[in-house]
Write a protein that holds these residues in place. Structure first.
Motif: not given
Length: 257
Positions: A224-233
């Motif tokens: 929903s933030y337009g990011l892979p989880g690896v980058v998001f958190d």
């Protein structure tokens, strides 16, 4: 030369796109050059990489119809650290249009041959159905990574996929093999999941990746933030598991060479 892998499972909702974008981001973090090819008309891997599918001037649709090359159609997902050959709703029409064309199941293979030297890994996100799009992916690939939940119905879907891969191997792509099974959305507190996990290891042996991806809210929130989880958190358990998986993937490729 790039290693080309399909992330495929004929069962929907098993985390194919989540696996594709997070493995890509994990590989990019450890210094690999990566291209994600979105073969799903929903364009989730495109959006989940931070690329707006509605603003694509060229997409995988144009590449399959040979009106553009991958070099012209790819986009840089800056925050994620890899390139994307994006998809949008146009791709749904490609199914019908490809039926009439020559080499309809090898269009992607030809296009990828032109850019193989640019990447270490090409990851192809396939739709859940066995369609002409999925067939293009399987015909192009060196192997298949199968994300699966450790649940009873997942085992049934897996047998269908194994049969499909055998048929493609026999008729269209002699290189194709199952690289490994990735256990995703895993909750060790659930006895059934532990049992299915043990069944998988007993039946498939070292084809089951050592890394297990836990059920993780941050991975679910990231698109929903337009990011892979690896980058998001990056500190989340899910993100760390995918970086571990990227390292295991690189090690496994070394042993295949």
């Amino acid at each position: 030369m790039a290693k080309i892998f399909c992330i495929a499972n004929q069962k929907g909702g098993v985390g194919k796109t989540t696996t594709t974008v997070n493995l890509a981001a994990g590989l990019a973090q450890i210094g690999q050059r990566v291209l994600v090819v979105d073969l799903d008309p929903q364009g989730n891997a495109t959006m989940g990489s931070g690329v707006d599918k509605r603003k694509l001037e060229l997409s995988v649709y144009d590449v399959l119809l040979e009106s553009a090359s991958i070099g012209e159609a790819r986009t840089r997902a800056e925050k994620a650290g890899y390139d994307v050959l994006g998809a949008n709703r146009e791709l749904a029409g490609a199914e019908v249009e490809l039926v009439e064309l020559e080499r309809r199941d090898r269009r992607l293979k030809g296009a990828l041959a032109e850019i193989e030297a640019d990447y270490d890994f090409v990851l192809i996100d396939c739709p859940p159905s066995l369609s002409m799009l999925t067939l293009n992916g399987l015909t192009s690939a060196h192997g298949v990574i199968v994300p699966m939940q450790c649940e009873y119905f997942a085992l049934e879907g897996l047998s269908d996929l194994v049969n499909t891969i055998k048929q493609v191997h026999a008729n269209l792509n002699k290189d194709l093999q199952i690289i490994g099974l990735l256990r995703v959305m895993f909750d060790p507190r659930i006895t059934l999941q532990q049992q299915v996990s043990e069944q998988l290891k007993a039946h498939f042996g070292d084809k089951v990746f050592e890394t297990v991806i836990p059920r993780n809210v941050r991975l679910a929130e990231a698109p929903s933030y337009g990011l892979p989880g690896v980058v998001f958190d990056p500190a989340s358990k899910g993100a760390q598991a995918f970086v571990d998986f990227a390292r295991e993937m690189v090690a496994r490729i070394e042993t295949m060479r």
